[in-house]
Design a protein around this motif. Structure first.
Motif, mmCIF file in Angstrom:
data_model
loop_
_atom_site.group_PDB
_atom_site.id
_atom_site.type_symbol
_atom_site.label_atom_id
_atom_site.label_comp_id
_atom_site.label_asym_id
_atom_site.label_seq_id
_atom_site.Cartn_x
_atom_site.Cartn_y
_atom_site.Cartn_z
ATOM 1 N N GLU A 202 -5.353 10.204 -6.384
ATOM 2 C CA GLU A 202 -4.696 9.837 -7.410
ATOM 3 C C GLU A 202 -5.130 9.700 -8.496
ATOM 4 O O GLU A 202 -4.756 9.585 -9.537
ATOM 5 C CB GLU A 202 -4.258 7.479 -6.868
ATOM 6 C CG GLU A 202 -5.606 6.878 -7.608
ATOM 7 C CD GLU A 202 -6.445 7.062 -5.899
ATOM 8 O OE1 GLU A 202 -6.003 7.568 -4.895
ATOM 9 O OE2 GLU A 202 -7.327 5.952 -5.486
ATOM 10 N N CYS B 249 0.900 -1.023 0.125
ATOM 11 C CA CYS B 249 -0.249 -0.103 -0.246
ATOM 12 C C CYS B 249 0.881 1.227 0.212
ATOM 13 O O CYS B 249 0.788 1.794 -0.663
ATOM 14 C CB CYS B 249 -0.770 0.061 1.093
ATOM 15 S SG CYS B 249 -2.253 -1.040 1.137
ATOM 16 N N LEU B 250 1.690 1.269 0.784
ATOM 17 C CA LEU B 250 2.303 2.446 0.929
ATOM 18 C C LEU B 250 3.402 2.110 -0.684
ATOM 19 O O LEU B 250 3.223 3.740 -1.386
ATOM 20 C CB LEU B 250 3.671 2.306 2.172
ATOM 21 C CG LEU B 250 3.819 2.811 3.037
ATOM 22 C CD1 LEU B 250 4.461 1.788 4.137
ATOM 23 C CD2 LEU B 250 3.231 4.183 3.442
ATOM 24 N N ASP B 251 4.202 1.386 -1.422
ATOM 25 C CA ASP B 251 4.829 1.711 -2.295
ATOM 26 C C ASP B 251 3.502 2.349 -3.812
ATOM 27 O O ASP B 251 4.349 3.291 -4.130
ATOM 28 C CB ASP B 251 5.043 0.348 -3.101
ATOM 29 C CG ASP B 251 6.602 -0.119 -2.495
ATOM 30 O OD1 ASP B 251 6.861 0.896 -2.131
ATOM 31 O OD2 ASP B 251 7.486 -1.198 -1.995
ATOM 32 N N LYS B 252 2.149 1.422 -3.523
ATOM 33 C CA LYS B 252 0.859 2.096 -4.774
ATOM 34 C C LYS B 252 0.196 3.631 -4.080
ATOM 35 O O LYS B 252 0.593 4.353 -4.832
ATOM 36 C CB LYS B 252 -0.187 1.469 -4.570
ATOM 37 C CG LYS B 252 0.361 -0.003 -5.576
ATOM 38 C CD LYS B 252 -1.203 -0.990 -5.743
ATOM 39 C CE LYS B 252 -1.538 -1.220 -4.538
ATOM 40 N NZ LYS B 252 -2.761 -2.476 -3.434
ATOM 41 N N ALA B 253 0.904 3.724 -3.033
ATOM 42 C CA ALA B 253 0.207 4.576 -3.085
ATOM 43 C C ALA B 253 1.245 6.224 -3.023
ATOM 44 O O ALA B 253 1.257 7.352 -3.611
ATOM 45 C CB ALA B 253 0.045 5.455 -0.957
ATOM 46 N N VAL B 254 2.805 5.646 -2.472
ATOM 47 C CA VAL B 254 3.618 6.678 -2.706
ATOM 48 C C VAL B 254 3.736 7.109 -4.202
ATOM 49 O O VAL B 254 3.611 8.361 -5.018
ATOM 50 C CB VAL B 254 4.956 6.329 -2.421
ATOM 51 C CG1 VAL B 254 6.824 6.970 -2.583
ATOM 52 C CG2 VAL B 254 5.507 6.319 -0.644
ATOM 53 N N VAL C 213 -0.387 8.610 -5.863
ATOM 54 C CA VAL C 213 -0.894 9.900 -4.978
ATOM 55 C C VAL C 213 -0.531 10.974 -5.602
ATOM 56 O O VAL C 213 0.722 11.535 -5.667
ATOM 57 C CB VAL C 213 -1.243 9.565 -3.556
ATOM 58 C CG1 VAL C 213 -1.256 10.769 -3.731
ATOM 59 C CG2 VAL C 213 -2.095 8.873 -2.905
#
Lengths: 197, 197
Positions: free
Chosen positions: A64, A45-50, A53
């Motif tokens: 995003e 989730c951190l990777d996807k958000a960084v 977003v």
């Protein structure tokens, strides 16, 4: 004391706000002992958000999508624009449940001492939005701090030059608060902003 | 309220112990607004730790090496073995600074009601280590809870059958504690375990 990977995990957990060495240790050991699935999900989730977003092109909030849900909502009033400092402030305003207009998020406040000027808080975007002429009233809901007030004053001047009606949310004694525990500055403000009933 | 990626990040942050909805929101917004680098580093550390960290083959603590640093330390006394429940307990014992033996970490305690039996806390590994004959004294430092005491009793029985000396760390009034604020159970224990001076 622990092995390098675990030490590294503990120190990287400290980037979270409010997490000191003891909490970081507790979190790292908890994740490794009991919730590796949660840890892996958190990492992805951190990777996807960084990665994904960015900012809404209309209101500058975190999203995003190119334009966020509130800006895209055609049932909300385009002529009312509320200026706040952070996305968390939007959440707080929405929890009040009475505002049906749109938002503009500064993502900070004017702070010349930190080198944060009008362009850094998106005032050029806000100005072009005011110039487009759809906005009838601009509601300033920046925080009642020195920087927040200065930012509100600056924006008010700019908006008045565009002949847009400008208002500031009321400051005073919060509902349920007791006069005995309210600081003098707030009480002085509440007194000077009194309304006839 | 927020966009899907941010909502997902908030809910996955709640796998951390002590993090509720408000803290998760604060953490997610803080990371996205101010520390994306830290977030990316945290994601990679989580991935590496989940992937790499396993258990020490001798003492069962968390480590990415086959045998952990303490077990590999030849300057520590192999004949003294201290049994604790978690890796955090090892850290607490080490902070006392006086124990020079080695550790065995149960990674839990006996709890039949949760289906945790002797094999789940590595007692077979411990028994084969006692049978090898190097250990002269086994120090039981499980927590003074019902489960910790039961686990200590069970291990003591097994160790005595192997003719290994068994001891339990002392329980009583902590240094700096005031009698007035110590619970009755602890005081009763301190009284019955009194030593002549």
């Amino acid at each position: 004391m622990f092995s390098p990977l675990i030490d590294e995990l503990m120190s990287s957990l400290r980037c979270l706000p409010g997490v000191g060495p003891k909490s970081a240790q507790r979190m790292a050991l908890y994740l490794l002992e009991r919730d590796r699935e949660g840890a892996a999900r958190l990492a992805s989730c951190l990777d996807k958000a960084v990665e994904g977003v960015g900012h809404c092109s209309r209101c500058r909030t975190l999203t995003e999508q190119p334009v966020c849900g509130i800006c895209n909502n055609s049932r909300r009033d385009d002529s009312l624009l509320c200026v706040v400092e952070t996305p968390a402030d939007v959440l707080a305003m929405e929890s009040a449940g009475t505002f049906q207009g749109k938002y503009f998020i500064l993502m900070g406040h004017l702070s010349p001492i930190d080198g944060i000027g009008p362009a850094d808080i998106g005032l050029d975007v806000l100005l072009s939005r005011l110039q487009a002429g759809n906005v009838e009233e601009l509601i300033l809901a920046t925080n009642p701090t020195v920087e927040g007030e200065a930012t509100a004053h600056y924006i008010a001047d700019q908006a008045k030059a565009q002949n847009v009606k400008v208002s500031r949310i009321a400051h005073g004694v919060p509902l349920g608060g007791e006069l005995e525990y309210i600081d003098g500055g707030t009480l002085a403000h509440a007194l000077s902003s009194r309304r006839q009933i």
